[in-house]
Motif scaffolding. Structure first.
Motif, PDB file in Angstrom:
ATOM      1  N   ILE A   6       0.850  -1.195   0.000  1.00  0.00           N
ATOM      2  CA  ILE A   6       0.000   0.000   0.000  1.00  0.00           C
ATOM      3  C   ILE A   6       0.884   1.242   0.000  1.00  0.00           C
ATOM      4  O   ILE A   6       0.642   2.213  -0.733  1.00  0.00           O
ATOM      5  CB  ILE A   6      -0.923   0.013   1.240  1.00  0.00           C
ATOM      6  N   SER A   7       1.932   1.202   0.805  1.00  0.00           N
ATOM      7  CA  SER A   7       2.860   2.332   0.909  1.00  0.00           C
ATOM      8  C   SER A   7       3.487   2.642  -0.447  1.00  0.00           C
ATOM      9  O   SER A   7       3.547   3.793  -0.886  1.00  0.00           O
ATOM     10  CB  SER A   7       3.934   2.005   1.950  1.00  0.00           C
ATOM     11  N   GLN A   8       3.953   1.595  -1.156  1.00  0.00           N
ATOM     12  CA  GLN A   8       4.590   1.800  -2.461  1.00  0.00           C
ATOM     13  C   GLN A   8       3.601   2.349  -3.491  1.00  0.00           C
ATOM     14  O   GLN A   8       3.930   3.241  -4.270  1.00  0.00           O
ATOM     15  CB  GLN A   8       5.194   0.487  -2.958  1.00  0.00           C
ATOM     16  N   LEU A 118      -8.214   0.272  19.891  1.00  0.00           N
ATOM     17  CA  LEU A 118      -7.073   0.582  20.763  1.00  0.00           C
ATOM     18  C   LEU A 118      -5.882   1.089  19.971  1.00  0.00           C
ATOM     19  O   LEU A 118      -5.041   1.804  20.499  1.00  0.00           O
ATOM     20  CB  LEU A 118      -6.657  -0.667  21.538  1.00  0.00           C
ATOM     21  N   GLY A 119      -5.799   0.663  18.706  1.00  0.00           N
ATOM     22  CA  GLY A 119      -4.655   1.088  17.917  1.00  0.00           C
ATOM     23  C   GLY A 119      -4.936   0.879  16.447  1.00  0.00           C
ATOM     24  O   GLY A 119      -5.831   0.122  16.070  1.00  0.00           O
ATOM     25  N   LEU A 120      -4.190   1.591  15.609  1.00  0.00           N
ATOM     26  CA  LEU A 120      -4.296   1.324  14.181  1.00  0.00           C
ATOM     27  C   LEU A 120      -3.008   1.730  13.482  1.00  0.00           C
ATOM     28  O   LEU A 120      -2.192   2.478  14.018  1.00  0.00           O
ATOM     29  CB  LEU A 120      -5.523   2.014  13.559  1.00  0.00           C
ATOM     30  N   GLU A 121      -2.844   1.168  12.288  1.00  0.00           N
ATOM     31  CA  GLU A 121      -1.746   1.542  11.419  1.00  0.00           C
ATOM     32  C   GLU A 121      -2.370   2.075  10.144  1.00  0.00           C
ATOM     33  O   GLU A 121      -3.357   1.529   9.660  1.00  0.00           O
ATOM     34  CB  GLU A 121      -0.893   0.312  11.107  1.00  0.00           C
ATOM     35  N   ALA A 122      -1.823   3.168   9.622  1.00  0.00           N
ATOM     36  CA  ALA A 122      -2.379   3.735   8.399  1.00  0.00           C
ATOM     37  C   ALA A 122      -1.238   4.192   7.508  1.00  0.00           C
ATOM     38  O   ALA A 122      -0.147   4.511   7.981  1.00  0.00           O
ATOM     39  CB  ALA A 122      -3.304   4.901   8.727  1.00  0.00           C
ATOM     40  N   VAL A 123      -1.488   4.181   6.203  1.00  0.00           N
ATOM     41  CA  VAL A 123      -0.507   4.688   5.238  1.00  0.00           C
ATOM     42  C   VAL A 123      -1.035   6.009   4.703  1.00  0.00           C
ATOM     43  O   VAL A 123      -2.168   6.068   4.213  1.00  0.00           O
ATOM     44  CB  VAL A 123      -0.293   3.691   4.086  1.00  0.00           C
ATOM     45  N   GLY A 127       3.057   7.836   1.260  1.00  0.00           N
ATOM     46  CA  GLY A 127       3.578   6.495   1.440  1.00  0.00           C
ATOM     47  C   GLY A 127       4.096   6.205   2.843  1.00  0.00           C
ATOM     48  O   GLY A 127       4.418   5.062   3.166  1.00  0.00           O
ATOM     49  N   ASP A 128       4.162   7.225   3.681  1.00  0.00           N
ATOM     50  CA  ASP A 128       4.621   6.997   5.057  1.00  0.00           C
ATOM     51  C   ASP A 128       3.633   6.108   5.816  1.00  0.00           C
ATOM     52  O   ASP A 128       2.412   6.252   5.660  1.00  0.00           O
ATOM     53  CB  ASP A 128       4.760   8.327   5.813  1.00  0.00           C
ATOM     54  N   ILE A 129       4.180   5.219   6.627  1.00  0.00           N
ATOM     55  CA  ILE A 129       3.333   4.350   7.451  1.00  0.00           C
ATOM     56  C   ILE A 129       3.252   4.933   8.866  1.00  0.00           C
ATOM     57  O   ILE A 129       4.274   5.142   9.506  1.00  0.00           O
ATOM     58  CB  ILE A 129       3.887   2.912   7.490  1.00  0.00           C
ATOM     59  N   ILE A 130       2.023   5.243   9.307  1.00  0.00           N
ATOM     60  CA  ILE A 130       1.809   5.797  10.649  1.00  0.00           C
ATOM     61  C   ILE A 130       1.463   4.634  11.577  1.00  0.00           C
ATOM     62  O   ILE A 130       0.456   3.959  11.375  1.00  0.00           O
ATOM     63  CB  ILE A 130       0.632   6.806  10.646  1.00  0.00           C
ATOM     64  N   ASP A 131       2.267   4.421  12.593  1.00  0.00           N
ATOM     65  CA  ASP A 131       2.077   3.279  13.487  1.00  0.00           C
ATOM     66  C   ASP A 131       1.506   3.741  14.826  1.00  0.00           C
ATOM     67  O   ASP A 131       2.213   4.313  15.649  1.00  0.00           O
ATOM     68  CB  ASP A 131       3.429   2.573  13.694  1.00  0.00           C
ATOM     69  N   CYS A 132       0.209   3.526  15.036  1.00  0.00           N
ATOM     70  CA  CYS A 132      -0.420   3.777  16.347  1.00  0.00           C
ATOM     71  C   CYS A 132      -1.016   2.456  16.824  1.00  0.00           C
ATOM     72  O   CYS A 132      -2.181   2.380  17.205  1.00  0.00           O
ATOM     73  CB  CYS A 132      -1.528   4.814  16.254  1.00  0.00           C
ATOM     74  N   MET A 133      -0.214   1.386  16.775  1.00  0.00           N
ATOM     75  CA  MET A 133      -0.755   0.036  17.011  1.00  0.00           C
ATOM     76  C   MET A 133      -0.724  -0.394  18.468  1.00  0.00           C
ATOM     77  O   MET A 133      -0.497  -1.570  18.749  1.00  0.00           O
ATOM     78  CB  MET A 133       0.016  -0.977  16.167  1.00  0.00           C
TER      79      MET A 133
END
Lengths: 309, 309
Positions: A6-8, A118-123, A127-133
């Motif tokens: 997804i990022s690419q 409680l958490g999620l990861e999103a692009v 293309g940056d991956i945001i990590d709130c996992m």
């Protein structure tokens, strides 16, 4: 498919100025997942793995393309449930539920996904991956960025992973399907249901006659009760079956004595409950056949029906 | 005091480059409301009005300086409760609870304030007033900015008004105070409590022996039970008293037969419940006397006690 892919894709589209339309189960009724013009559709349907489940805390971690009903079946096999439920559960994706902050039928009991996720990861677009996992139920470290993605309809980024708090599944469910003569009785019945059942009230929904008839016509179903201007579905869920049956029966009897409810079906048979829920769950789909323009509007309870009258 | 005054103060401080430290009830244990050097303290304690309460939806609207216990008493007089509860309730402010995303003793049942707070108003550093005061339980219009203020410890702005969803107050509360021999029994008892009580489990907290002894010493209290390495407080809240007593008694009997619990007190007497809750609520305050450095740390349940051992 995974987050890196997804990022690419997003990085490439961003550099080439290509418009993108993220799509999950494509079940939304307000058209958020329908491309307007020439967008590239990025589907999450191959990202459907369950990544982790913690039996002690009830925290489920999965990719965003998991179908809601499959997740719920998985959680129930462990004695828990996923705290979102809606008519489209057989095809909608959890990522879409989160991105649209889907309400659904158990909203009264479990509240919005802002409370459960409680958490999620999103692009995001570049293309940056945001990590709130985070998978902790309580986590107050720093600003809670994940809430911006919940309900943002994919405009800030594509949700790729989710960790969600699953409550324990009830072992006892009882349902009443009520026929009522006016909207004031609906409001009073809602208040009485909340006061009588308190913590075990799991759903309290209203359907008007025109909507019920649309479901009947569309699915060729027999009416559950004779004709009333309003119907309600009241459900209680707990862990003591025997006790709940008598509680629900006493509740309905009281409503009828007070002339709030004209007729009622009370049941704890799972097949009958599923068929009665159909009259509420399938309202949006049935109305769509008549080329009704679909909104998703929330109104204060007291003034709720004025807008229609 | 009102939002406009806060706005003017912040505008002036911003223009003159004066540092500001917002303060509510000043009960936080991690020092967020304690000025470091020369800051101007802005107290919200005069902003203590209840602005609105909707009996149908249970939505309470108030200023941020309301004391939590007073808000809860008000809600209870209407048949509802405020879904936050902690030892400092007699002096902490709801604005501080929101700004720190306070967890507290009913966290297990009602979740974080991200789920309960429906709207808020905040004044940011340049004096602008940010209005996110929706009082609808479901509101998906635009990005949900209020979540950034929840748990941001006043760094983004000073919360001035809050609208919060109050659940209906239970008419029946039962409590068990348990003595256990090891941490594994604590985890297993938590799981059994969740499975036995489901929707009516309102609190399940653990205290170790050293913490209990600190409370006893600090408040000069008699021990509730003989010495065990661990203690638990399990509370159920519903609307059927008679049924819940037998449910709780059967639960504790089962735990003792399975050697998970060594000794127990079961009660629904409100005075006795308050005095037993003291052994959990007052742990932070008692430990503070010994110059312990205070943290507010969340850990996964399974590894929770390893860090101490």
């Amino acid at each position: 498919k995974n987050s890196d892919e997804i990022s690419q894709i997003l990085k490439y589209c961003n550099e080439e100025h290509l418009a993108v339309c993220p799509q999950g189960g494509n079940t939304g009724l307000v058209g958020g997942s329908v491309p307007v013009f020439d967008e590239i559709i990025i589907s999450t349907s191959l990202m459907n793995s369950i990544l982790d489940f913690d039996q002690v805390s009830g925290v489920l971690v999965c990719q965003s393309g998991c179908v809601l009903e499959q997740l719920d079946n998985f959680a129930r096999s462990k004695g828990f449930l996923v705290p979102v439920d809606l008519g489209a559960k057989g095809s909608c994706h959890i990522g879409g539920n989160v991105s649209t902050n889907a309400g659904g039928l158990k909203f009264l009991r479990f509240g919005s996904l802002h409370g459960s996720v409680l958490g999620l990861e999103a692009v995001i677009a570049n293309g940056d991956i945001i990590d709130c996992m985070s998978a902790l139920k309580k986590d107050n470290t720093g600003y809670d960025l994940k809430h911006l993605f919940i309900g943002s309809e994919g405009t800030l980024g594509i949700v790729t992973k989710i960790s969600i708090q699953c409550p324990v599944a009830p072992t006892s469910v009882n349902l009443a399907f009520l026929g009522l003569n006016n909207f004031q009785s609906v409001i009073e019945t809602f208040q009485k249901a909340r006061n009588s059942f308190g913590q075990v009230l799991s759903a309290c929904e209203m359907v008007d006659l025109a909507s019920i008839q649309a479901v009947q016509d569309h699915f060729n179903l027999n009416p559950p009760l004779e004709e009333f201007p309003f119907y309600m579905v009241v459900e209680i869920a707990s862990s003591c079956q025997g006790h709940d049956i008598s509680l629900m029966e006493a509740f309905v009897e009281n409503l009828m004595q007070n002339d709030l409810v004209a007729n009622a079906i009370v049941t704890n048979d799972s097949k009958q409950m599923i068929s009665l829920w159909k009259f509420r769950e399938n309202v949006p789909e049935s109305l769509r056949q008549n080329y009704v323009y679909t909104y998703d509007v929330s109104l204060p309870l007291n003034n709720f029906y004025e807008i229609i009258e």
